[in-house]
Design an enzyme around this catalytic site. Structure first.
Site, PDB file in Angstrom:
ATOM      1  N   SER A  39      -5.697  -7.308  -9.275  1.00 18.15           N
ATOM      2  CA  SER A  39      -4.754  -7.867  -8.308  1.00 18.15           C
ATOM      3  C   SER A  39      -4.682  -9.390  -8.461  1.00 18.15           C
ATOM      4  O   SER A  39      -4.349  -9.887  -9.531  1.00 18.15           O
ATOM      5  CB  SER A  39      -5.156  -7.444  -6.894  1.00 18.15           C
ATOM      6  OG  SER A  39      -4.156  -7.724  -5.955  1.00 18.15           O
ATOM      7  N   HIS A  42      -1.845   0.674  -5.452  1.00 17.81           N
ATOM      8  CA  HIS A  42      -2.436  -0.640  -5.717  1.00 17.81           C
ATOM      9  C   HIS A  42      -3.953  -0.518  -5.726  1.00 17.81           C
ATOM     10  O   HIS A  42      -4.572  -0.221  -4.701  1.00 17.81           O
ATOM     11  CB  HIS A  42      -1.989  -1.641  -4.643  1.00 17.81           C
ATOM     12  CG  HIS A  42      -2.391  -3.058  -4.938  1.00 17.81           C
ATOM     13  ND1 HIS A  42      -1.772  -3.816  -5.910  1.00 17.81           N
ATOM     14  CD2 HIS A  42      -3.355  -3.842  -4.404  1.00 17.81           C
ATOM     15  CE1 HIS A  42      -2.322  -5.013  -5.953  1.00 17.81           C
ATOM     16  NE2 HIS A  42      -3.287  -5.052  -5.050  1.00 17.81           N
ATOM     17  N   ASP A  88       3.280   1.136  -6.930  1.00 20.71           N
ATOM     18  CA  ASP A  88       2.428   0.124  -6.306  1.00 20.71           C
ATOM     19  C   ASP A  88       3.236  -0.632  -5.247  1.00 20.71           C
ATOM     20  O   ASP A  88       4.206  -1.314  -5.579  1.00 20.71           O
ATOM     21  CB  ASP A  88       1.929  -0.845  -7.386  1.00 20.71           C
ATOM     22  CG  ASP A  88       0.939  -1.878  -6.845  1.00 20.71           C
ATOM     23  OD1 ASP A  88       0.869  -2.077  -5.620  1.00 20.71           O
ATOM     24  OD2 ASP A  88       0.241  -2.492  -7.675  1.00 20.71           O
TER      25      ASP A  88
END
Length: 371
Positions: free
Chosen positions: A170, A325, A296
Site C-alpha cells: 500500500s 486491498h 481494490d
C-alpha cells in the site's frame, strides 16, 4: 455464476518468460475464499481473521541526518541453513502501509515466509509508528523518500555483501516506487515488489470518498492518522495547527491540513501529484513486480498504469480479478499464508537465486536480440 479468470500479467516478453519459469504462481488462477469474494469483503475480513505469527524482532533505532530517528525491526535468521554465512545472507526490506508497522499481520506473514526460505528481514517503521518518540517535528509521506534512502544506505553499509530486495505494501509500496524512481541505477536493490499500491493518489482518494468506502475504510484510517498526530501533539503543534488537523473527517482533509503543510506543498493536489507513482515507472531501472486486484477499493482498476508497464522491460504488473486491498485471502479458513505471501516467496527466490537471468530478462528486446 462466479467465474475465476487467470491473472493478467502485463510486462515485456523477456520478463514474462522469466516469471513464468521461476514464479509459476503468476499463471495460477487466484481462487478467493468462497465465502469472501468481493473486494470490500476481502479487505475487511483480512484485518479480522489473519493470524499473527510469533515473530521476535531485534530492534534498532537509527538516527537520521536531521536529528530524527526511525525504528528498524530485524529478524536476523541466524539459524538459516541455506545461508549460514550471515555476511552474505540475502535481506528483504519490508515497508508497511499507512499507519502500519512491523506488527501488522501482513508484515508478520511476509517475514515468516522469508525466514523459512533462509533470508534475513528488516522492517522499516516510518517515523512515529515504531514505538519511538518523535525527536523532530517531522513524520512521513509517500512522496518523501529521504528516510528510506538513509535506511537503505545504512543496510548496505552494515551488510555490504548481502543482496537486498525490498517489498512495500500500500503506502509502503508507493514510497518504494518513488524511491526507485528517484534513485534509478543507484537504488542498491536486486529487485522490488509492491502490493496493493494506489498508483494515482487523486483517483484513490476519490474512490475512498464514495459513500460505502468512506464508511468502511476512509473514516477509520483518518481516525488512525489523527490518533498518531495526537500521540505526538506536543512536538508537532510547533509546525501545524493540530486542533484543525484533528477535525479532519477524510484522508483528503487530513492531507490538506497536515501532510501538504508539513512537507511544504502548495496544496493537497500538488502533494497527490508528487506522491503518485504511476507516471514514474520509466524512471525505475531495477526488476519490479507489482500486484494489484481489479476490485481494490483503494486503487481503482482504471487507474492502473497498464500502458506504461507494457513499455517498461523491467516492470511486471500482475492484476488478479479479486483480492481487494491487501486481502488476497484464499482457502476456506484463510488465517495463515496467503497468495501475497506465496508470490513474495517465489519472486524473492527468483531474484536472489537467478539474478543474472532476471537482469538479462529485463533488458530491452533490442539488446537481447543482439547479445
Amino acid at each position: 455464476m462466479f467465474l475465476l479468470k487467470p491473472p493478467v500479467l502485463v510486462c515485456g516478453e523477456g520478463l514474462r518468460v522469466f516469471l513464468q519459469q521461476y514464479c509459476p504462481i503468476v499463471r495460477e488462477r487466484f481462487c478467493p475464499t468462497p465465502w469472501c469474494r468481493g473486494g470490500r469483503m476481502q479487505t475487511l475480513i483480512r484485518v479480522l481473521i489473519k493470524s499473527s505469527p510469533p515473530i521476535k524482532y531485534r530492534n534498532e533505532r537509527l538516527g537520521m541526518r536531521d536529528g530524527g530517528q526511525v525504528c528498524l525491526d530485524w529478524l536476523d535468521n541466524d539459524e538459516s541453513r541455506r545461508y549460514p554465512d550471515a555476511s552474505v545472507r540475502p535481506i528483504i526490506l519490508v515497508l508497511p502501509g499507512l499507519t502500519g508497522n512491523s506488527r501488522q499481520t501482513y508484515v508478520l506473514h511476509a517475514v515468516q515466509q522469508a525466514t523459512e526460505q533462509g533470508y534475513r528481514c528488516v522492517v522499516f517503521n516510518n517515523r512515529g509508528f515504531g514505538g519511538e518518540e518523535l525527536l523532530t517535528p517531522v513524520t512521513f509521506c509517500a512522496a518523501n523518500t529521504s528516510d528510506l534512502e538513509e535506511v537503505v544506505t545504512h543496510i548496505k553499509h552494515t551488510l555490504p555483501h548481502a543482496p537486498l530486495l525490498a517489498t512495500g505494501v500500500s503506502l509502503g509500496g508507493m514510497l518504494l516506487l518513488n524511491y526507485l524512481a528517484r534513485m534509478g541505477k543507484e537504488a542498491g536493490l536486486v529487485g522490488g515488489m509492491v502490493m496493493s499500491v494506489s498508483w494515482n493518489t487523486l483517483e484513490s482518494s476519490q474512490s475512498l470518498e464514495q459513500p460505502i468506502n468512506w464508511l468502511l475504510f476512509n473514516r477509520h484510517l483518518t481516525r488512525n492518522l489523527c490518533r498518531a498526530i495526537q500521540k505526538h501533539r506536543k512536538i508537532l503543534e510547533t509546525v501545524v495547527d493540530v486542533d484543525h488537523v484533528m477535525k479532519a473527517r477524510s484522508i483528503r482533509e487530513f492531507d490538506e491540513r497536515y501532510t501538504a503543510v508539513m512537507f511544504g506543498y502548495a496544496s493537497c493536489l500538488d502533494y497527490y501529484h508528487a506522491a503518485s507513482p504511476d507516471y514514474k515507472l520509466p524512471q525505475i531501472t531495477v526488476p519490479l513486480l507489482c500486484l494489484n486486484a481489479a476490485d481494490d477499493p483503494f486503487s481503482p482498476k482504471h487507474a492502473l498504469p497498464v500502458s506504461l508497464a507494457e513499455r517498461c522491460p523491467n516492470v511486471a504488473l500482475l492484476v488478479t480479478s479479486h483480492g481487494g486491498h491487501i486481502g488476497f485471502l484464499e482457502g476456506v479458513f484463510p488465517r495463515g499464508r496467503g497468495y501475497m505471501d506465496r508470490l513474495l516467496g517465489q519472486f524473492a527466490h527468483a531474484a536472489f537465486e537467478h539474478n543474472h537471468a532476471l537482469q538479462k530478462a529485463c533488458q530491452p528486446i533490442t539488446t537481447q536480440e543482439t547479445s
